[in-house]
Write an enzyme that holds these catalytic residues in place. Structure first.
Site, PDB file in Angstrom:
ATOM      1  N   GLU A  26      33.468  46.801  32.124  1.00  0.00           N
ATOM      2  CA  GLU A  26      31.826  45.976  32.567  1.00  0.00           C
ATOM      3  C   GLU A  26      32.041  45.734  34.112  1.00  0.00           C
ATOM      4  O   GLU A  26      32.546  45.185  34.686  1.00  0.00           O
ATOM      5  CB  GLU A  26      31.287  44.718  31.679  1.00  0.00           C
ATOM      6  CG  GLU A  26      30.332  44.127  31.555  1.00  0.00           C
ATOM      7  CD  GLU A  26      29.910  42.829  31.309  1.00  0.00           C
ATOM      8  OE1 GLU A  26      28.815  42.065  31.568  1.00  0.00           O
ATOM      9  OE2 GLU A  26      30.393  42.350  29.781  1.00  0.00           O
TER      10      GLU A  26
ATOM     11  N   ASP B 130      36.276  43.598  28.340  1.00  0.00           N
ATOM     12  CA  ASP B 130      34.972  42.546  28.582  1.00  0.00           C
ATOM     13  C   ASP B 130      35.619  41.906  29.757  1.00  0.00           C
ATOM     14  O   ASP B 130      36.413  40.962  29.002  1.00  0.00           O
ATOM     15  CB  ASP B 130      34.954  42.108  27.503  1.00  0.00           C
ATOM     16  CG  ASP B 130      33.502  40.668  28.093  1.00  0.00           C
ATOM     17  OD1 ASP B 130      32.690  41.275  29.425  1.00  0.00           O
ATOM     18  OD2 ASP B 130      33.214  39.701  27.714  1.00  0.00           O
TER      19      ASP B 130
ATOM     20  N   ASP C 222      33.355  37.853  22.978  1.00  0.00           N
ATOM     21  CA  ASP C 222      34.646  38.778  24.252  1.00  0.00           C
ATOM     22  C   ASP C 222      35.270  39.812  23.241  1.00  0.00           C
ATOM     23  O   ASP C 222      34.742  41.099  24.127  1.00  0.00           O
ATOM     24  CB  ASP C 222      35.711  37.887  24.662  1.00  0.00           C
ATOM     25  CG  ASP C 222      34.902  36.830  25.547  1.00  0.00           C
ATOM     26  OD1 ASP C 222      34.003  37.011  26.507  1.00  0.00           O
ATOM     27  OD2 ASP C 222      35.576  35.338  25.005  1.00  0.00           O
TER      28      ASP C 222
END
Length: 173
Positions: free
Chosen positions: A67, A8, A139
């Site tokens: 992502e 991420d 996160d």
């Protein structure tokens, strides 16, 4: 039994999560955050690159998933996020890992069952799916969600055609 590294990306905090796939089960191997301290963007990008490179050396993943950039209201933030993604992707490609990308909606849908899930819902489901004693930091949970999304996509492709073929930057594996 493939090991998947999910990322991420963020220019200040980059989450990572590592899972191993055994059949239809996912086993938690590790997760955490790469935190950058500098205000200097090139220095932050180096920290991200070095951090992801070290995680790759430590866990020896077979797959890398990240992502995708979302559309941000602030163009400067979107550019910095894109550069952070680039630093992580270069670390993966240097290690000759295939790179898969997923949108936030795809990730949330794979983990929670709805693309409009909140961060707390992702954290909760990651904890449940991976049987963790506590919810991971936000996160890190998002990064584990990326890895889980990749696992589910991989499993679906196998179920549909018998062979996994994930699009990775213009080529198929």
């Amino acid at each position: 039994m493939p090991i998947i590294l999910g990322v991420d990306p963020g220019s200040r905090i980059t989450g990572y999560g590592v899972i191993q796939c055994q059949g239809r089960q996912q086993i938690y191997l590790g997760s955490g955050c790469i935190r950058t301290q500098s205000d200097d963007l090139p220095s932050r990008l180096k920290v991200i690159f070095d951090g992801i490179s070290e995680i790759i050396r430590q866990y020896q993943p077979d797959e890398f998933a990240i992502e995708r950039v979302f559309l941000a209201k602030n163009a400067d933030s979107a550019l910095k996020l894109g550069q952070a993604r680039g630093a992580a992707i270069v670390a993966a490609t240097n290690a000759q890992l295939p790179v898969a990308e997923y949108s936030a909606t795809q990730i949330k849908n794979a983990v929670v069952g709805t693309g409009r899930a909140q961060k707390s819902q992702v954290q909760h489901m990651v904890q449940q799916i991976l049987k963790l004693p506590a919810a991971p930091q936000a996160d890190a949970a998002d990064a584990l969600g990326v890895a889980l999304c990749h696992f589910h996509t991989y499993q679906s492709l196998i179920a549909m055609g018998g062979k996994a073929s994930v699009r990775t930057y213009g080529r198929y594996r």
